[in-house]
Design a protein around this motif. Structure first.
Motif, PDB file in Angstrom:
ATOM      1  N   ALA A  38      13.944   9.411  47.479  1.00 38.86           N
ATOM      2  CA  ALA A  38      14.605   9.073  45.697  1.00 38.86           C
ATOM      3  C   ALA A  38      14.782  10.038  44.869  1.00 38.86           C
ATOM      4  O   ALA A  38      15.725   9.452  44.197  1.00 38.86           O
ATOM      5  N   ILE A  95      10.664   1.544  43.470  1.00 38.32           N
ATOM      6  CA  ILE A  95      10.117   2.261  43.783  1.00 38.32           C
ATOM      7  C   ILE A  95       9.444   3.042  43.168  1.00 38.32           C
ATOM      8  O   ILE A  95       8.879   4.281  43.815  1.00 38.32           O
ATOM      9  N   LYS A 154      17.220   0.149  38.268  1.00 41.70           N
ATOM     10  CA  LYS A 154      17.850   0.628  39.589  1.00 41.70           C
ATOM     11  C   LYS A 154      16.606   0.575  40.721  1.00 41.70           C
ATOM     12  O   LYS A 154      16.512   0.787  41.542  1.00 41.70           O
ATOM     13  N   PHE A 155      15.611   1.490  40.051  1.00 44.24           N
ATOM     14  CA  PHE A 155      15.167   2.068  40.991  1.00 44.24           C
ATOM     15  C   PHE A 155      13.556   1.536  40.561  1.00 44.24           C
ATOM     16  O   PHE A 155      12.371   2.433  41.136  1.00 44.24           O
ATOM     17  N   THR A 156      13.267   0.307  39.732  1.00 43.49           N
ATOM     18  CA  THR A 156      11.889   0.311  39.587  1.00 43.49           C
ATOM     19  C   THR A 156      11.272  -0.374  40.957  1.00 43.49           C
ATOM     20  O   THR A 156       9.808  -0.455  40.484  1.00 43.49           O
ATOM     21  N   LEU A 197      18.571   9.930  45.788  1.00 43.90           N
ATOM     22  CA  LEU A 197      19.444   8.729  45.199  1.00 43.90           C
ATOM     23  C   LEU A 197      19.626   9.306  43.490  1.00 43.90           C
ATOM     24  O   LEU A 197      20.501   8.779  43.137  1.00 43.90           O
ATOM     25  N   TYR A 198      18.526   9.884  43.254  1.00 42.99           N
ATOM     26  CA  TYR A 198      18.706   9.668  42.004  1.00 42.99           C
ATOM     27  C   TYR A 198      19.726  11.262  41.649  1.00 42.99           C
ATOM     28  O   TYR A 198      21.310  10.728  40.562  1.00 42.99           O
TER      29      TYR A 198
END
Length: 97
Positions: A8, A70, A66-68, A11-12
């Motif tokens: 995570a 995870i 985009k990240f919801t 990715l960020y």
């Protein structure tokens, strides 16, 4: 889809940080994580107006979208002023271009 914390964060760093750097007034970011898989992201801005502008452009909503998948719990957002800071000057990896 749940992913591990290191993935995570990667990715960020790869997908969000370059976009942050393009936001006017962006001054830096801290990404905090713990072994239980929870964390926090603290962004720094030159002015409160710059932070509000970045939030108002849809940038924040796009990142959440985009990240919801995870997030283990619903994300929150707050605004704080730095009242005190003592940040490390060594041992922190430099951002890669």
């Amino acid at each position: 889809m749940r992913i591990d914390t290191s993935t995570a964060v990667r990715l960020y760093e790869d997908e969000v940080v370059p976009e942050l750097r393009r936001q006017p007034g962006y001054a830096g970011v801290l990404v905090l994580a713990n072994p239980e898989g929870t964390g926090a992201v603290v962004t720094f801005w030159d002015t409160a107006e710059a932070a509000e502008t970045a939030g108002g452009t849809g940038f924040y909503a796009e990142v959440l979208e985009k990240f919801t998948t995870i997030f283990r719990s619903p994300p929150g957002r707050g605004r704080y002023e730095v009242a005190f800071a003592e940040l490390p000057t060594a041992g922190v990896p430099a951002p890669h271009p």
